[in-house]
Enzyme design. Structure first.
Site, PDB file in Angstrom:
ATOM      1  CG  ASN A  63      -0.377  -0.200   2.532  1.00 50.84           C
ATOM      2  OD1 ASN A  63       0.635  -0.864   2.676  1.00 50.84           O
ATOM      3  ND2 ASN A  63      -0.998   0.363   3.540  1.00 50.84           N
ATOM      4  CD  GLU A  65      -1.482   4.684   4.566  1.00 48.51           C
ATOM      5  OE1 GLU A  65      -1.006   5.554   5.338  1.00 48.51           O
ATOM      6  OE2 GLU A  65      -2.164   3.724   4.967  1.00 48.51           O
ATOM      7  CG  ASN A  66      -1.116  11.385  -1.636  1.00 49.14           C
ATOM      8  OD1 ASN A  66      -1.690  12.446  -1.384  1.00 49.14           O
ATOM      9  ND2 ASN A  66      -0.100  11.327  -2.458  1.00 49.14           N
ATOM     10  CB  CYS A  74      -5.151  -1.546  -1.549  1.00 48.29           C
ATOM     11  SG  CYS A  74      -6.486  -0.804  -0.604  1.00 48.29           S
ATOM     12  CD  GLU A  76      -5.110  -6.141  -1.092  1.00 48.74           C
ATOM     13  OE1 GLU A  76      -4.562  -5.017  -1.015  1.00 48.74           O
ATOM     14  OE2 GLU A  76      -5.840  -6.595  -0.204  1.00 48.74           O
ATOM     15  CB  CYS A 113     -10.638  -2.873   0.825  1.00 46.83           C
ATOM     16  SG  CYS A 113     -10.074  -2.205  -0.749  1.00 46.83           S
ATOM     17  CB  CYS A 116      -8.576  -4.837  -3.341  1.00 42.33           C
ATOM     18  SG  CYS A 116      -7.408  -3.494  -3.086  1.00 42.33           S
TER      19      CYS A 116
HETATM   20  N1  THU Z   1      -5.128  -1.608   2.591  1.00 43.22           N
HETATM   21  C1  THU Z   1      -4.549  -2.442   1.670  1.00 43.22           C
HETATM   22  O1  THU Z   1      -3.434  -2.202   1.193  1.00 43.22           O
HETATM   23  N2  THU Z   1      -5.246  -3.535   1.295  1.00 43.22           N
HETATM   24  C2  THU Z   1      -6.468  -3.874   1.773  1.00 43.22           C
HETATM   25  O2  THU Z   1      -7.080  -4.797   1.267  1.00 43.22           O
HETATM   26  C3  THU Z   1      -7.041  -3.138   2.901  1.00 43.22           C
HETATM   27  C4  THU Z   1      -6.428  -1.810   3.171  1.00 43.22           C
HETATM   28  C5  THU Z   1      -4.385  -0.400   3.002  1.00 43.22           C
HETATM   29  C6  THU Z   1      -5.005   0.880   2.559  1.00 43.22           C
HETATM   30  C7  THU Z   1      -4.462   1.831   3.584  1.00 43.22           C
HETATM   31  O3  THU Z   1      -3.177   2.274   3.180  1.00 43.22           O
HETATM   32  C8  THU Z   1      -4.311   1.002   4.837  1.00 43.22           C
HETATM   33  O4  THU Z   1      -4.330  -0.349   4.418  1.00 43.22           O
HETATM   34  C9  THU Z   1      -5.397   1.225   5.873  1.00 43.22           C
HETATM   35  O5  THU Z   1      -6.651   1.095   5.322  1.00 43.22           O
END
Ligand code: THU
Length: 164
Positions: A63, A65-66, A74, A76, A113, A116
């Site tokens: 993942n 983030e920003n 994410c 995935e 999520c 994804c």
């Molecule tokens: N996140 C993922 O990378 N994959 C998922 O399936 C669930 C959430 C990340 C997004 C965000 O950076 C952090 O987890 C918290 O939600």
């Protein structure tokens, strides 16, 4: 007339990564390793994903983030979009996902999520063969579902939208 139906989900649970077959274990270990590269300064939730292609190659992603929160992505989707860009002729056999948190113990197998699931379903639907989803947290318990479709009942899949 009302008709009640139920949706059945078949999944496997393992108490430890050691119980997996070698292919699944190796893929999960790659996800664990790459999770170290997650960029998660806002949530502290560090996710790693690894995608096994039918030619044996593994694509990994984390993942990212920003500061403008919705602009992050994410793990995935990072991995799937890379596979879609560079290996579009290769079918995807399986994906492993794992996460750890800097704030609490992720004591359950983390699962993808909704966005994804929808994104991964596109690849599964296009290739016509199921993609296995292997999930783990920090506790070591592993959950496996045998297709992305299993995680996404009543999937949006309007074939008529596809023109190219
Ligand atoms: N996140 C993922 O990378 N994959 C998922 O399936 C669930 C959430 C990340 C997004 C965000 O950076 C952090 O987890 C918290 O939600």
């Amino acid at each position: 007339m009302k008709k009640e139906d139920t949706y059945q989900l078949k999944f496997d649970t393992y108490s430890s990564i050691d119980e997996l077959d070698q292919e699944d274990r190796d893929l999960l270990l790659k996800a664990l390793e790459v999770s170290e590269q997650a960029y998660a300064p806002y949530s502290g939730f560090e996710v790693g994903a690894s995608v096994l292609l039918e030619n044996g190659e593994v694509i990994t992603g984390t993942n990212q983030e920003n500061v403008a929160f919705p602009s992050g992505i994410c793990a995935e989707r990072t991995a799937f979009y890379y596979a879609g860009t560079h290996y579009s002729s290769q079918k995807i056999k399986s994906v492993a996902v794992t996460a750890k948190s800097r704030n609490f113990e992720v004591n359950y197998p983390v699962s993808p999520c909704g966005s994804c699931r929808q994104a991964m379903y596109e690849y599964e639907s296009n290739q016509g063969t199921p993609i296995k989803v292997i999930m783990m947290g920090e506790s070591g318990e592993v959950r496996i579902v045998h297709s992305v479709a299993d995680l996404l009942p009543f999937t949006f899949h309007e074939k008529g939208l596809k023109k190219y």
